[in-house]
Design a protein around this motif. Sequence first.
Motif, PDB file in Angstrom:
ATOM      1  N   SER A 116       0.840  -1.189   0.000  1.00 19.16           N
ATOM      2  CA  SER A 116       0.000   0.000   0.000  1.00 19.16           C
ATOM      3  C   SER A 116       0.879   1.245   0.000  1.00 19.16           C
ATOM      4  CB  SER A 116      -0.890   0.000   1.244  1.00 19.16           C
ATOM      5  OG  SER A 116      -1.582   1.214   1.357  1.00 19.16           O
ATOM      6  N   GLU A 117       0.308   2.342  -0.470  1.00 22.87           N
ATOM      7  CA  GLU A 117       0.975   3.645  -0.381  1.00 22.87           C
ATOM      8  C   GLU A 117       0.482   4.411   0.844  1.00 22.87           C
ATOM      9  OE1 GLU A 117       3.391   4.938  -2.510  1.00 22.87           O
ATOM     10  OE2 GLU A 117       3.438   2.903  -3.303  1.00 22.87           O
ATOM     11  N   GLY A 118      -0.705   4.039   1.357  1.00 18.58           N
ATOM     12  CA  GLY A 118      -1.199   4.590   2.597  1.00 18.58           C
ATOM     13  C   GLY A 118      -1.739   6.008   2.572  1.00 18.58           C
ATOM     14  N   GLY A 119      -1.853   6.663   1.436  1.00 17.41           N
ATOM     15  CA  GLY A 119      -2.218   8.069   1.400  1.00 17.41           C
ATOM     16  C   GLY A 119      -3.680   8.384   1.593  1.00 17.41           C
ATOM     17  N   ASP A 120      -4.548   7.434   1.413  1.00 14.26           N
ATOM     18  CA  ASP A 120      -5.988   7.613   1.517  1.00 14.26           C
ATOM     19  C   ASP A 120      -6.369   8.062   2.936  1.00 14.26           C
ATOM     20  OD1 ASP A 120      -8.617   6.614   2.375  1.00 14.26           O
ATOM     21  OD2 ASP A 120      -8.745   5.688   0.405  1.00 14.26           O
ATOM     22  N   ALA A 121      -7.323   8.967   3.054  1.00 16.18           N
ATOM     23  CA  ALA A 121      -7.720   9.526   4.352  1.00 16.18           C
ATOM     24  C   ALA A 121      -8.280   8.467   5.299  1.00 16.18           C
ATOM     25  CB  ALA A 121      -8.750  10.636   4.145  1.00 16.18           C
ATOM     26  N   THR A 122      -8.815   7.360   4.775  1.00 23.81           N
ATOM     27  CA  THR A 122      -9.385   6.312   5.628  1.00 23.81           C
ATOM     28  C   THR A 122      -8.370   5.227   5.980  1.00 23.81           C
ATOM     29  OG1 THR A 122     -10.141   4.998   3.750  1.00 23.81           O
ATOM     30  CG2 THR A 122     -11.673   6.657   4.611  1.00 23.81           C
ATOM     31  N   TYR A 123      -7.176   5.304   5.419  1.00 21.92           N
ATOM     32  CA  TYR A 123      -6.171   4.253   5.584  1.00 21.92           C
ATOM     33  C   TYR A 123      -5.901   3.945   7.060  1.00 21.92           C
ATOM     34  CZ  TYR A 123      -1.711   1.819   5.582  1.00 21.92           C
ATOM     35  OH  TYR A 123      -0.714   0.907   5.821  1.00 21.92           O
ATOM     36  N   CYS A 124      -5.582   4.951   7.851  1.00 27.68           N
ATOM     37  CA  CYS A 124      -5.214   4.712   9.250  1.00 27.68           C
ATOM     38  C   CYS A 124      -6.377   4.130  10.052  1.00 27.68           C
ATOM     39  CB  CYS A 124      -4.699   5.993   9.902  1.00 27.68           C
ATOM     40  SG  CYS A 124      -3.032   6.435   9.340  1.00 27.68           S
ATOM     41  N   ASN A 125      -7.583   4.657   9.850  1.00 30.09           N
ATOM     42  CA  ASN A 125      -8.732   4.111  10.574  1.00 30.09           C
ATOM     43  C   ASN A 125      -8.894   2.623  10.283  1.00 30.09           C
ATOM     44  OD1 ASN A 125      -9.359   6.613  11.669  1.00 30.09           O
ATOM     45  ND2 ASN A 125     -10.722   7.134   9.983  1.00 30.09           N
ATOM     46  N   GLN A 126      -8.770   2.239   9.021  1.00 24.66           N
ATOM     47  CA  GLN A 126      -8.926   0.838   8.630  1.00 24.66           C
ATOM     48  C   GLN A 126      -7.782  -0.026   9.149  1.00 24.66           C
ATOM     49  OE1 GLN A 126      -9.240   1.114   4.382  1.00 24.66           O
ATOM     50  NE2 GLN A 126     -11.380   1.748   4.442  1.00 24.66           N
ATOM     51  N   MET A 127      -6.548   0.425   8.934  1.00 26.58           N
ATOM     52  CA  MET A 127      -5.395  -0.396   9.290  1.00 26.58           C
ATOM     53  C   MET A 127      -5.219  -0.533  10.807  1.00 26.58           C
ATOM     54  SD  MET A 127      -4.095  -1.808   6.687  1.00 26.58           S
ATOM     55  CE  MET A 127      -2.499  -2.339   7.291  1.00 26.58           C
ATOM     56  N   MET A 128      -5.449   0.526  11.553  1.00 30.35           N
ATOM     57  CA  MET A 128      -5.304   0.439  13.009  1.00 30.35           C
ATOM     58  C   MET A 128      -6.302  -0.580  13.572  1.00 30.35           C
ATOM     59  SD  MET A 128      -2.761   2.353  13.858  1.00 30.35           S
ATOM     60  CE  MET A 128      -2.895   2.757  15.588  1.00 30.35           C
ATOM     61  N   HIS A 129      -7.500  -0.607  13.016  1.00 29.86           N
ATOM     62  CA  HIS A 129      -8.498  -1.589  13.439  1.00 29.86           C
ATOM     63  C   HIS A 129      -8.107  -2.989  12.958  1.00 29.86           C
ATOM     64  CE1 HIS A 129     -12.374  -3.276  14.460  1.00 29.86           C
ATOM     65  NE2 HIS A 129     -12.440  -3.779  13.251  1.00 29.86           N
ATOM     66  N   ARG A 130      -7.762  -3.114  11.687  1.00 29.87           N
ATOM     67  CA  ARG A 130      -7.416  -4.407  11.088  1.00 29.87           C
ATOM     68  C   ARG A 130      -6.221  -5.056  11.783  1.00 29.87           C
ATOM     69  NH1 ARG A 130      -6.683  -3.474   5.119  1.00 29.87           N
ATOM     70  NH2 ARG A 130      -8.904  -3.113   5.274  1.00 29.87           N
ATOM     71  N   ARG A 131      -5.257  -4.240  12.199  1.00 29.05           N
ATOM     72  CA  ARG A 131      -4.045  -4.774  12.843  1.00 29.05           C
ATOM     73  C   ARG A 131      -4.177  -4.832  14.370  1.00 29.05           C
ATOM     74  NH1 ARG A 131       0.557  -4.718   9.267  1.00 29.05           N
ATOM     75  NH2 ARG A 131      -0.312  -5.105   7.210  1.00 29.05           N
ATOM     76  N   ARG A 132      -5.408  -4.712  14.873  1.00 27.06           N
ATOM     77  CA  ARG A 132      -5.740  -4.906  16.289  1.00 27.06           C
ATOM     78  C   ARG A 132      -5.076  -3.901  17.229  1.00 27.06           C
ATOM     79  NH1 ARG A 132      -3.868 -10.178  15.073  1.00 27.06           N
ATOM     80  NH2 ARG A 132      -2.575 -10.118  16.945  1.00 27.06           N
ATOM     81  N   MET A 133      -4.993  -2.650  16.823  1.00 23.89           N
ATOM     82  CA  MET A 133      -4.417  -1.633  17.700  1.00 23.89           C
ATOM     83  C   MET A 133      -5.487  -0.718  18.293  1.00 23.89           C
ATOM     84  SD  MET A 133      -0.798  -0.863  15.867  1.00 23.89           S
ATOM     85  CE  MET A 133      -1.246  -1.144  14.166  1.00 23.89           C
ATOM     86  N   THR A 134      -6.754  -1.151  18.159  1.00 26.84           N
ATOM     87  CA  THR A 134      -7.867  -0.397  18.746  1.00 26.84           C
ATOM     88  C   THR A 134      -8.811  -1.324  19.510  1.00 26.84           C
ATOM     89  OG1 THR A 134      -9.180  -0.607  16.714  1.00 26.84           O
ATOM     90  CG2 THR A 134      -7.782   1.353  16.916  1.00 26.84           C
ATOM     91  N   GLU A 135      -8.322  -2.490  19.918  1.00 26.15           N
ATOM     92  CA  GLU A 135      -9.201  -3.465  20.580  1.00 26.15           C
ATOM     93  C   GLU A 135      -9.502  -3.129  22.038  1.00 26.15           C
ATOM     94  OE1 GLU A 135      -7.579  -7.382  19.972  1.00 26.15           O
ATOM     95  OE2 GLU A 135      -8.602  -7.555  18.041  1.00 26.15           O
ATOM     96  N   THR A 136      -8.508  -2.642  22.766  1.00 28.54           N
ATOM     97  CA  THR A 136      -8.736  -2.345  24.189  1.00 28.54           C
ATOM     98  C   THR A 136      -8.550  -0.862  24.508  1.00 28.54           C
ATOM     99  OG1 THR A 136      -6.428  -2.851  24.715  1.00 28.54           O
ATOM    100  CG2 THR A 136      -8.011  -4.647  24.909  1.00 28.54           C
ATOM    101  N   ARG A 137      -7.917  -0.147  23.596  1.00 28.44           N
ATOM    102  CA  ARG A 137      -7.713   1.299  23.725  1.00 28.44           C
ATOM    103  C   ARG A 137      -7.325   1.810  22.350  1.00 28.44           C
ATOM    104  NH1 ARG A 137      -2.353   3.153  23.796  1.00 28.44           N
ATOM    105  NH2 ARG A 137      -0.837   1.479  23.739  1.00 28.44           N
ATOM    106  N   CYS A 138      -7.292   3.119  22.177  1.00 28.96           N
ATOM    107  CA  CYS A 138      -6.835   3.721  20.928  1.00 28.96           C
ATOM    108  C   CYS A 138      -5.336   3.949  21.034  1.00 28.96           C
ATOM    109  CB  CYS A 138      -7.520   5.067  20.678  1.00 28.96           C
ATOM    110  SG  CYS A 138      -9.315   5.009  20.581  1.00 28.96           S
ATOM    111  N   LYS A 139      -4.549   3.227  20.264  1.00 28.13           N
ATOM    112  CA  LYS A 139      -3.110   3.500  20.257  1.00 28.13           C
ATOM    113  C   LYS A 139      -2.936   4.905  19.685  1.00 28.13           C
ATOM    114  CE  LYS A 139       1.383   1.813  18.801  1.00 28.13           C
ATOM    115  NZ  LYS A 139       2.153   0.836  18.022  1.00 28.13           N
ATOM    116  N   PRO A 140      -2.271   5.823  20.414  1.00 29.19           N
ATOM    117  CA  PRO A 140      -2.244   7.228  19.994  1.00 29.19           C
ATOM    118  C   PRO A 140      -1.474   7.501  18.705  1.00 29.19           C
ATOM    119  CG  PRO A 140      -1.148   6.931  22.129  1.00 29.19           C
ATOM    120  CD  PRO A 140      -1.671   5.600  21.717  1.00 29.19           C
ATOM    121  N   VAL A 141      -0.362   6.778  18.477  1.00 28.50           N
ATOM    122  CA  VAL A 141       0.482   7.038  17.310  1.00 28.50           C
ATOM    123  C   VAL A 141       1.004   5.703  16.782  1.00 28.50           C
ATOM    124  CG1 VAL A 141       2.608   8.143  16.493  1.00 28.50           C
ATOM    125  CG2 VAL A 141       1.233   9.269  18.243  1.00 28.50           C
TER     126      VAL A 141
END
Length: 141
Positions: free
Chosen positions: A41-66
């Motif tokens: 991926s190039e990652g530039g899409d505005a929805t990229y981080c929302n999708q990937m942070m969820h898909r890679r399980r970094m929003t399961e118990t808290r929001c990883k800040p960065v």
Amino acid sequence: MQGIRSLLLLLVLLGLWLVQPSSGQSRRFQQFLRQHVDPHSEGGDATYCNQMMHRRRMTETRCKPVNTFIHEDFWNIQSICQTSNIQCKNGQMNCHEGIMKITDCRLTGGSSFPNCRYRTLARTRRVVIACENSEPVHFDG
């Protein structure tokens, strides 16, 4: 040829994902792959981080800040471990640096668990990665 190379890389990453780690270092390496490597991926899409942070399980118990995703093939990322050692943020001397295509994801103000929302910034920049036994294990900056 590029399609075959991409397929092989995907199979290697999938294999690493499925293999049970035999040591703490292997778990750190697998966690690094899950949290930071996205070569297709190039990652530039505005929805990229929302999708990937969820898909890679970094929003399961808290929001990883960065978090930062690296858009290079695994071999390019691992080659950083062969560069000269530099000091990590924690003072250890097992960090290495290189220039990579990345996407930085930052939690937006007012966003909170379980509705984690992220700002996306795709660019090429200097990255610092901690390595153990020539394997990347921590994104340091």
